[in-house]
Design a protein around this motif. Structure first.
Motif: not given
Length: 414
Positions: A307, A392, A395-396
């Motif tokens: 991320a 991003a 993904t986090a």
């Protein structure tokens, strides 16, 4: 237990020759995919003049859907007919791919080539994973998956770099795809002539295993368990999907972003190669480390590292900054990729492990399709940096799901 005069035994050392051969075969599988990483996004814009990102990413959508379905089929077929026939079939299916990529007169031909390539990759890569799990048994599963994935992605990275050079020197077609044709021929020959069946090793391991009580689950039960019911298996499946969602973004949009910023084809080839190279080499360590440290911490840390890397790509504008981002993205993916596979092997009973791996890989490679749609739509509406930023954030969030849902000690009891 004996086979053809040999006593069957589980372990990396005990099966080193076959394991090493399978590592080489998977390097060729990765290289077959790597022929596209640098060249195809540029082929979409420079040769076929596709302006919308959602249009140019159709080849990733086709690849992801086909590979996801083939992963699922590979698990079931390898349990029913054996691992080797599925592996050989995957290579045979790949034979027309370079021809379609070289001579395709329209973008539809390129999409068709990726549909065929996705089927091939699902069968070949999934089967090499299962065969290595069969051979090594439970004690060094993380190390085995690290070696398997390292071979595949180092093959991919080396080919991405080589095809970038070939394309810069000789043009986008046909040179880069001739390398892929050589890989397919060699992979088919090695698999057909020298790879041995490993299903009997799984049967040997199954005799001493009682995970989830029963080893005779139906495919529907295995699907439900892997996808939803089991906390660890389902957490791993969603993390795999999001990981390949951001890999699909990197494959389809990063070369376009870098080209728009004025980077040369050689620089784009370097960036396209560094990410999978760090990813591939890093797995030589992270797979083994997950055997010692556990799977969960590496998965969570890896997703968060990815991320951060994607955030740098979204806000960066120079080669050096993007190079740093590619190194971080590769490192984060290396922490995650073999560890997710090993985690599936930890929980799944050997009698249905191949099917569970196939189902996990169905979700994981479905991420290519999700990534193509999400990143394409966002990029068309708001630009490529915005698409990278959205991925991003996803993904986090995926790393957070693993932190909350996955059990921490499955590998200890495997």
């Amino acid at each position: 237990m004996k086979r053809q005069g040999h006593t069957l035994a589980l372990g990396l050392r005990e099966n080193l020759a076959q394991f090493t051969l399978l590592v080489a075969v998977n390097a060729l599988v990765g290289g077959t995919l790597g022929q596209e990483r640098t060249v195809l996004p540029l082929l979409a814009t420079d040769v076929f003049h596709l302006n919308l990102y959602t249009s140019s990413l159709t080849y990733i959508l086709a690849f992801g859907l086909a590979k996801a379905a083939a992963n699922y089929a590979a698990g079931t077929l390898s349990d029913r007919y054996g691992r080797k026939p599925v592996l050989v079939a995957g290579w045979l299916i790949a034979l027309p791919v370079p021809v379609l990529l070289i001579y395709g007169p329209s973008w539809g031909w390129i999409v068709a080539a990726n549909l065929v390539l996705g089927i091939s990759q699902g069968l070949t890569w999934s089967t090499t994973v299962v065969m290595k799990m069969d051979l090594v048994g439970p004690d060094r599963r993380g190390a085995a998956m690290g070696l398997n994935e390292a071979a595949g992605y180092l093959g991919l990275a080396g080919t991405a770099l080589a095809t970038g050079y070939i394309a810069a020197t000789y043009g986008l077609r046909p040179g880069p795809f001739l390398l892929g044709a050589a890989y397919i021929a060699l992979g088919l020959g090695l698999s057909a002539l020298f790879v041995r069946e490993t299903r009997s090793h799984a049967h040997l391991e199954a005799k001493s295993q009682t995970r989830h009580g029963l080893g005779n689950l139906s495919t529907r039960e295995v699907f439900t368990l892997t996808s939803f019911r089991d906390k660890s298996l389902s957490a791993v499946s969603q993390a795999g999907l999001v990981n390949n969602l951001n890999d699909g973004l990197a494959w389809g949009l990063f070369p376009v972003l870098f080209s728009a910023a004025g980077l040369s084809l050689g620089q784009i080839g370097i960036l396209a190669a560094v990410y999978p190279a760090v990813w591939g080499a890093g797995q030589l360590a992270t797979g083994a480390l997950s055997d010692r440290w556990g799977r969960k911490g590496l998965i969570v840390s890896g997703m968060l590292t990815q991320a951060v890397a994607l955030g740098i790509v979204a806000t960066g504008s120079t080669f050096n900054l993007w190079l740093l981002a590619m190194i971080l993205l590769g490192a984060g993916t290396a922490m995650v990729y073999p560890t997710l596979l090993a985690a599936i092997g930890d929980v799944a009973h050997p009698a249905w492990r191949a099917r569970s791996v196939g189902i996990y890989r169905l979700w994981r490679d479905g991420g290519f399709a999700v990534g193509a749609v999400v990143s394409g739509l966002v990029a068309d509406a708001f630009g490529v940096p915005a698409a990278v930023a959205v991925v991003a954030a996803l993904t986090a969030a995926s790393g957070g799901v693993v932190a909350l849902r996955m059990r921490a000690n499955d590998h200890i009891n495997s």
